[in-house]
Design a protein around this motif. Sequence first.
Motif, mmCIF file in Angstrom:
data_model
loop_
_atom_site.group_PDB
_atom_site.id
_atom_site.type_symbol
_atom_site.label_atom_id
_atom_site.label_comp_id
_atom_site.label_asym_id
_atom_site.label_seq_id
_atom_site.Cartn_x
_atom_site.Cartn_y
_atom_site.Cartn_z
ATOM 1 N N VAL A 1 0.839 -1.201 0.000
ATOM 2 C CA VAL A 1 0.000 0.000 0.000
ATOM 3 C C VAL A 1 0.875 1.253 0.000
ATOM 4 N N VAL A 2 1.938 1.233 0.793
ATOM 5 C CA VAL A 2 2.863 2.374 0.837
ATOM 6 C C VAL A 2 3.515 2.575 -0.535
ATOM 7 N N ALA A 3 3.892 1.486 -1.189
ATOM 8 C CA ALA A 3 4.519 1.592 -2.501
ATOM 9 C C ALA A 3 3.547 2.180 -3.526
ATOM 10 N N ASP A 4 2.280 1.753 -3.489
ATOM 11 C CA ASP A 4 1.290 2.312 -4.415
ATOM 12 C C ASP A 4 1.067 3.802 -4.153
ATOM 13 N N ALA A 5 1.035 4.188 -2.868
ATOM 14 C CA ALA A 5 0.853 5.600 -2.531
ATOM 15 C C ALA A 5 2.024 6.440 -3.041
ATOM 16 N N TYR A 6 3.219 5.918 -2.923
ATOM 17 C CA TYR A 6 4.404 6.639 -3.425
ATOM 18 C C TYR A 6 4.315 6.828 -4.938
ATOM 19 N N SER A 7 3.925 5.778 -5.648
ATOM 20 C CA SER A 7 3.824 5.854 -7.116
ATOM 21 C C SER A 7 2.784 6.886 -7.542
#
Length: 799
Positions: A452-458
């Motif tokens: 989820v954190v990775a998707d938010a960063y993207s």
Amino acid sequence: MPNFCAAPNCTRKSTQSELAFFRFPRDPERCRMWVENCRRADLEAKTAEQLNKHYRLCAKHFDPAMVCKTSLYRTVLKDTAIPTMFDLTSHLTNPHNRFRKQIKELTEEDIRKIKERRLAVSITQLISKKDSTAEDSPTNDGEPQLSPEEKEFRDYLHSLFKVIVLLGKQGIPLTTGRAPDASGPYCNSNFQMLLNYHMNAGDAGLRKRFEGTAVNAQYLSDVQQSQLLEVCENTVREEILMEVRDSRFFSMVTGDLVEFDGEKHLPLFLRFVNQRNLLREEFLDLLPFEGSELLLVEKLEGQLSDRWGLSMEDCRGHAHKATGTSTTKMKAVAVMLMEKYPLALHMPCSTTALNIHLANSLPFPNVQNVMEALRKIEAFFRRPSAQGELEKALASCFQGNEEKESALKQASRTCWTEQHNVFDLMVDMLESLVLCMDNVRHNDGGRFPGDVVADAYSISEILADFELIVTIVILKNTLTYTRAFGRNLQGETHEVFFAAKSLTAVLHSLNEVIDNIDVYHEFWFEEAAGLAAELDVAVAVPRLFLRKQRSADMGDVQAEAYFKEYVTIPVIRGVIQEVEEMFSETNLKALMCLSLVPAVMGQMRFNTSEENNADVYRDDLPSPDTLPAELHCWRIKWKHRGKEVRLPTSIHETLQLPDVKFFPNVNSFLKVLAALPALRFDHDGETEPASRRLRAYLEATPPAQRNRSMAVLHVNAHVKHDLDVMVDQYCRLYPEEEGEGEPVGEVEPVGVVEPVGVVEPVGEVEPVGVAEPAGEAEPAGEEEPMEEDTPTPTTTKTT
């Protein structure tokens, strides 16, 4: 078209009865005997060919022993069947029942001749019966007798198909996706587990088949399972195709690409109006999405015409409700189809907002980046925890403006990325979206998992780009002119009609923007720059363009001029071109024919002129020469209706009227219009649209466990599944050979089949696929063999 019984005092017709209706025989002698028993004087002057073509008798007028039901769908007469059961007296108490079926009064001479002929026929039938008994015919009541081995094999297949249909209806994959436990009772095959359950529940056929099989052996090979699935898929599809052929006209709708077996496939749906005048949209197949546009056109034509027996000349529309790069490719496919079949109109799909469809159709990288960002945002906020973070961000950004905050929170809880005003909402929520993504990225307290954190960063990196911000603002302002038009296209029938009349004004407004582009772009760029300042994003020309500029030594380019030249002008011109192509003169004429709906006629004060638009579908009408007079009668009927009569507001309501059949041209018009993909899907509410059912299957099934045949079974669970037809088709394609059905792997006779693992009962398992007899049977009353309904697939058995 319904069949009416020709017997006197009989008012049955095929649309109101489940009885079979039989044609008069072509044989002159038998036909004369049928007419003689009917006692209708007006039929005596007609030839056997005329009677065979135009007249029917229902099964109620034959001795039940003369009627043979060869399958759930086929009812035929014996060779010597003569109608003998007639009501020749009820008209005496009710003279109005006679109508035009005048009953002939018999003289004594007529009665004497009839007795002589019947005696001769009886002698002939008796001799024929003795001869057939002596020959020891292998058939009984029209059906071949099966040997005990053949019957056992068919019972075994029946059980297999019952299990497969059950798995397909419930959307359960054949395998669990987990590795089998060699040392324990666990099995990774749902199919094998259900077979064990059936055997332990008392299925003698399965038990006898597998009673010598080792506990850990595979009952059926992958090849045999594929054969069974293919037969199930073809049988279910053929049920739908028979309805499409009966209705004749249809439209194609292709969906978003889905992944099966590691490859991209294109879902294909057909929209049509069935014999009950109900609009249907059914899922037919998944086509491999590979090759050029020309190759895709050939695949579609080959699938519809060569394999399924449909005619592309009867296709009246094509729509593509998809996203990403496939949209541009399918647009080229639609253009090629319209060149070959001019009436296969390219239209937007009623389930996709017009503004989203227009943005998806623009072949510009910056626009496609915006649409990809929308898809990522939609996927991200399917998580409930992420939705809570967005609402916190909205409350923080709109402090002091509770009305705006409440409206945006309410919008965010719906599918706002699919709405007509999606770009307006995106501009309003852009700051909140960035703040929400930053909060998730920081992940205080470790509340969110790593993905989820990775998707938010993207998503945060995508939104913090000035080119994307400018493109969103330009799309919002440009598509403002088409927003109301698109919303009306998905509205009630009268809204669609008036939307078609307003298209000229929409195009005029867009062309006015082009004529004054300098003024409009200045305001739009200023709005984008202000939004970027709130997000701390620098106003700049894209880095890639600056690199090309330096290499070509072109000098400095101002950001406002760059975005005007490369974003604003292309977007507006692209929208104008797409609207003009999608709503050509032919398309508009088709939509203007919606004035046939009584509610639209009422709003136009019955001053409509459908004749001016009727040339679009003139060749589709049963009686085009009588169309002007019929349309006049149609208007008069509704204009001078009673005060208590309500005007039908949709095509669906109009087609359900009992007297619409007396207006055959209007009826045909409405059926063609209802199948157009641009119109809202008005259905009877019995089932959800097929596209939703397919989406539900894809979301519930991991990609590794998806199966094309199981998808067809699950999405079409409402279609009747005839297990006997499946067994017949399998026996024709894959006759049992020596060694067939042997277990794969090491076989250790155990005598008794033990369950593999613990199988929990799921309730009483009802036989699947037992269909009610069709109400509109078309068997011939002569002795010609009946053809099979289902086409023979070309698949060969692999051994």
